[in-house]
Write an enzyme that holds these catalytic residues in place. Structure first.
Site, short mmCIF file in Angstrom:
data_model
loop_
_atom_site.label_atom_id
_atom_site.label_comp_id
_atom_site.label_asym_id
_atom_site.label_seq_id
_atom_site.Cartn_x
_atom_site.Cartn_y
_atom_site.Cartn_z
N SER A 482 0.81 -1.20 0.00
CA SER A 482 0.00 0.00 0.00
C SER A 482 0.85 1.27 0.00
O SER A 482 1.49 1.59 -1.00
CB SER A 482 -0.94 -0.05 1.21
OG SER A 482 -2.00 0.86 1.08
N ASP A 493 10.54 5.40 -9.70
CA ASP A 493 10.17 6.06 -10.94
C ASP A 493 10.95 7.35 -11.16
O ASP A 493 11.28 7.70 -12.30
CB ASP A 493 8.67 6.34 -10.97
CG ASP A 493 7.84 5.06 -11.01
OD1 ASP A 493 8.39 4.02 -11.43
OD2 ASP A 493 6.66 5.09 -10.61
N LYS A 507 -0.84 -4.26 -3.17
CA LYS A 507 -2.12 -3.66 -2.79
C LYS A 507 -2.21 -2.26 -3.39
O LYS A 507 -1.54 -1.34 -2.93
CB LYS A 507 -2.25 -3.59 -1.27
CG LYS A 507 -3.54 -2.93 -0.82
CD LYS A 507 -3.56 -2.74 0.69
CE LYS A 507 -4.83 -2.02 1.13
NZ LYS A 507 -4.89 -0.62 0.67
#
Length: 726
Positions: A482, A493, A507
């Site tokens: 999460s 990224d 999740k």
């Protein structure tokens, strides 16, 4: 992932739901109570009106506002039914085949039951289960004095998940007789005094009966609601008032009380731990293993005896608002139960759960004749004190605030790099995931959130300040989920840091924490509260004034700034470690009701670094170390051993064979432990010698620091394109 309850994305939903649920609750008040079905021999636990209201309310939320927009029908009913039965008797040790056959008539009616607030069928199933449970424990107590033959080559099947339901009472009796034999044999291998062993086992079984008889309708309702909500999706959850209070303590990492951990022992509420600096500690009158006899509110309130109480109910009396007074009657450790208790008066305070907050250490590594210091920050969750945050307190407790202070301290101590240890961090606040990412980047998008209307909101870091610009690595494992996946995904990224470890949980959903008291008619709450006070002398909830509890409802799905969801796939590390956690048994992709992976458009962001060239070099150095690493070899052995034991379903009841097996296991375990210690540079233990406290045998954490050290030490042609400028 829990989103701030006051975010604009759910304000409109609350307005609509208030009107819907006030009407629904009003109708519920006029409805006839659920039909009463008594099960002979059980505690005959029955639902109450507030649970009927909650069931209907939750059903409305799920039908109308859950991200998946699932229709409650016969198909869902069967899933709920199967989950409920499994939650009660997963190993098929209690219910008979005839019981389950009887229950089958409810397979396709539970959806209607929930929508109508009729919980009679649910409680009937539980009462039958509890009747069987009590019968089997009582049968076990009656057969403790049997003369068991431990020379026979019998086998006890302890893992019966995939076994058929037991067909007859005689077959069930034999199963439990084998269980008694197994429990006694375990005790016999440790102590040959069988008279004492039988007394020990009898007390153990009697304790099980005592705990079973303390179950109430809130326990039953919670079990069923777990089965119901998780049939919709794995992360939509209902919390009864007691569990809602504990959830919010977990989220804030603080509570208001006396600063003592409690447990139960022989019907007494017992002090398990005392938190340094809390009221209990400062009183100098409370010690570990003291027993609490009674609790009183204020300086003049009457004492309420809590002997034999459920621990949650005792905690409800002891916790309370900061600045209020509580008095305890205490029997000090070692005193007789007939002794006169001493009275300890304390003023409650806000207790910060430091052991469950972010913390750090510094490790030193050698590289090319130079010592490098790596700071390791362990982050157990993404926590935030929502109440302080909403009130405007600038010093509210949160993950980001704690980590910022730690980073400042590590920089002052001259660390050369930082590893964020996010293993087993299951997530928490979405707000904190964004803010924590902001400590390491200047500005920019962190995560994209798509709601059930397919509208995409981009959550950004808009604070241009950066807490740390140096070399960074994030250590994750299968239970990193999460918010951890948002944070580590964004760091990856942006090219801001290395991701090290194993594939994360996967999740990718967002939950909104909904206080049901805020959406159900105030008049209904008042009436239920008044009714509750009249019908019980013990509190029905703990640590909270909530009447109806809390619903964490899946309202959206999050995506990385690349456009990829983390659903099912999670975050894939740049440098991967073997996983001791079975990837095929734990993770979002193992959940039948989980949402699928998908992709949306990418956000507009600018990378700050690029690890493309350096990662192959780092993997090569890591692999070379692992080829000659004893610790790595032991890790692989642990994984193989775990798999072996996971596949075992039964155990021998032949004393000689089991003793030989246990002795061999103990010998191997002791030798393996010492080999691991030596490999980590620690001295071997002698037989019977206790392990030193706070010893760290975490090989993977050490290796994560070594990988970051490798990165720092690599040629400038790699590092110059990776480390962001100050």
């Amino acid at each position: 992932m829990v989103k701030n309850p006051d975010l604009n994305t759910v304000k409109d939903m609350f307005k609509k739901l208030y009107l819907v649920l006030v009407l629904g609750a009003a109708l519920a008040c006029k409805a006839a109570p659920p039909k009463h079905i008594k099960v002979a021999g059980s505690n005959d636990i029955q639902p109450d009106e507030q649970q009927s209201i909650v069931a209907k309310t939750v059903a409305q939320f799920i039908s109308n506002y859950n991200y998946k927009k699932v229709e409650l029908n016969d198909s869902i009913s069967q899933v709920v039914y199967n989950r409920y039965i499994k939650s009660l008797d997963e190993s098929h040790n209690y219910l008979l085949a005839s019981d389950v056959q009887d229950f089958d008539k409810y397979k396709t009616v539970l959806d209607n039951d929930v929508k109508e607030g009729n919980l009679a069928d649910v409680f009937y199933i539980f009462n039958v289960y509890q009747k069987r449970y009590l019968e089997h424990i009582q049968y076990s107590i009656a057969h403790i004095d049997d003369n068991f033959d431990y020379s026979k080559n019998e086998t006890f099947v302890y893992d019966r998940d995939n076994q058929p339901w037991v067909a007859s009472q005689s077959e069930m009796d034999n199963l439990w007789r084998m269980r008694v034999k197994y429990d006694l044999l375990n005790l016999k291998l440790a102590n040959p005094d069988m008279t004492k062993n039988k007394e020990t086992l009898k007390k153990r079984y009697e304790s099980l009966l005592t705990q079973a008889n303390k179950l109430n309708n809130q326990d039953v309702f919670q079990i069923f609601m777990d089965a119901f909500t998780e049939a919709i999706d794995p992360h939509t959850n209902y919390f009864n008032p007691a569990n809602a209070a504990n959830f919010n303590i977990e989220m804030s990492r603080q509570l208001e009380g006396i600063g003592a951990g409690l447990s139960t022992s022989n019907e007494f509420i017992t002090i398990r731990s005392v938190m340094s600096g809390g009221p209990a500690d400062k009183s100098h009158q409370i010690n570990i293993d003291d027993r609490i006899v009674a609790v009183a509110q204020g300086k003049d309130g009457a004492f309420q005896n809590v002997v034999g109480w459920r621990i949650e109910n005792a905690i409800a009396l002891i916790r309370g608002a900061k600045g209020t007074t509580v008095r305890l009657e205490i029997l000090p450790k070692g005193t007789s139960v007939s002794s006169k208790p001493k009275i300890v008066e304390m003023v409650r305070e806000k207790i910060i759960l430091k052991d469950e907050s972010a913390k750090s250490e510094i490790r030193t590594y050698e590289s090319n004749g130079k010592s490098l210091k790596i700071g390791i920050i362990s982050v157990p969750a993404f926590y935030i004190d929502f109440n302080d945050y909403k009130s405007g307190n600038p010093n509210y407790k949160s993950t980001t605030h704690d980590v910022k202070l730690i980073i400042d301290s590590l920089k002052q101590k001259g660390v050369d790099g930082i590893v964020m240890d996010m293993r087993q961090n299951g997530g928490g606040s979405l707000l904190e995931a964004v803010d924590l990412t902001g400590l390491f980047i200047k500005t920019g998008p962190v995560v994209q959130v798509r709601n059930s209307d397919n509208q995409v909101e981009v959550d950004k870091d808009e604070d241009p300040s950066i807490a740390y610009t140096g070399p960074l690595a994030i250590l994750v494992d299968r239970f990193s989920a999460s918010a951890t996946e948002i944070f580590s995904g964004a760091i990856q990224d942006y090219g801001r840091g290395l991701i090290i470890g194993t594939q994360t949980y996967g999740k990718g959903s967002v939950q909104n924490a909904i206080d049901l008291d805020r959406v159900i008619s105030p008049s209904v709450i008042e009436r239920i509260s008044a009714l509750t006070k009249k019908t019980t002398t013990k509190p029905v909830n703990t640590g909270s004034q909530s009447v109806f509890g809390q619903l964490n409802l899946t309202i959206a799905k999050f995506y990385r700034i690349t456009g990829n969801s983390t659903q099912h796939k999670g975050v894939t590390p740049d440098i991967q470690f073997p996983s001791i956690i079975p990837l095929d048994k734990y993770g979002e992709d193992t959940e039948p009701s989980a949402m699928p992976f998908d992709v949306i458009a990418k956000s507009n962001y600018t990378k700050v670094g690029d690890f493309t060239q350096v990662v192959p070099q780092l993997r090569k150095l890591h692999d070379q170390r692992m080829e000659n690493s004893a610790s790595y070899k032991y890790l692989l052995q642990d994984i193989a051993e775990f798999k072996k034991h996971e596949d075992e379903k039964s155990i021998t009841l032949n004393e000689q064979k089991l003793k030989q097996q246990r002795d061999a296991d103990d010998k191997r375990s002791f030798e393996d432990e010492n080999e691991r210690r030596v490999a980590m540079g620690l001295p071997a233990l002698k037989k019977g010698e206790a392990k030193p406290r706070n010893e760290d045998l975490d090989f993977l954490k050490k290796e994560a620091g070594q990988i970051l050290t490798d990165y720092i030490s690599l040629d400038a042609k790699y590092t110059s394109t990776i480390v962001p400028a100050n």
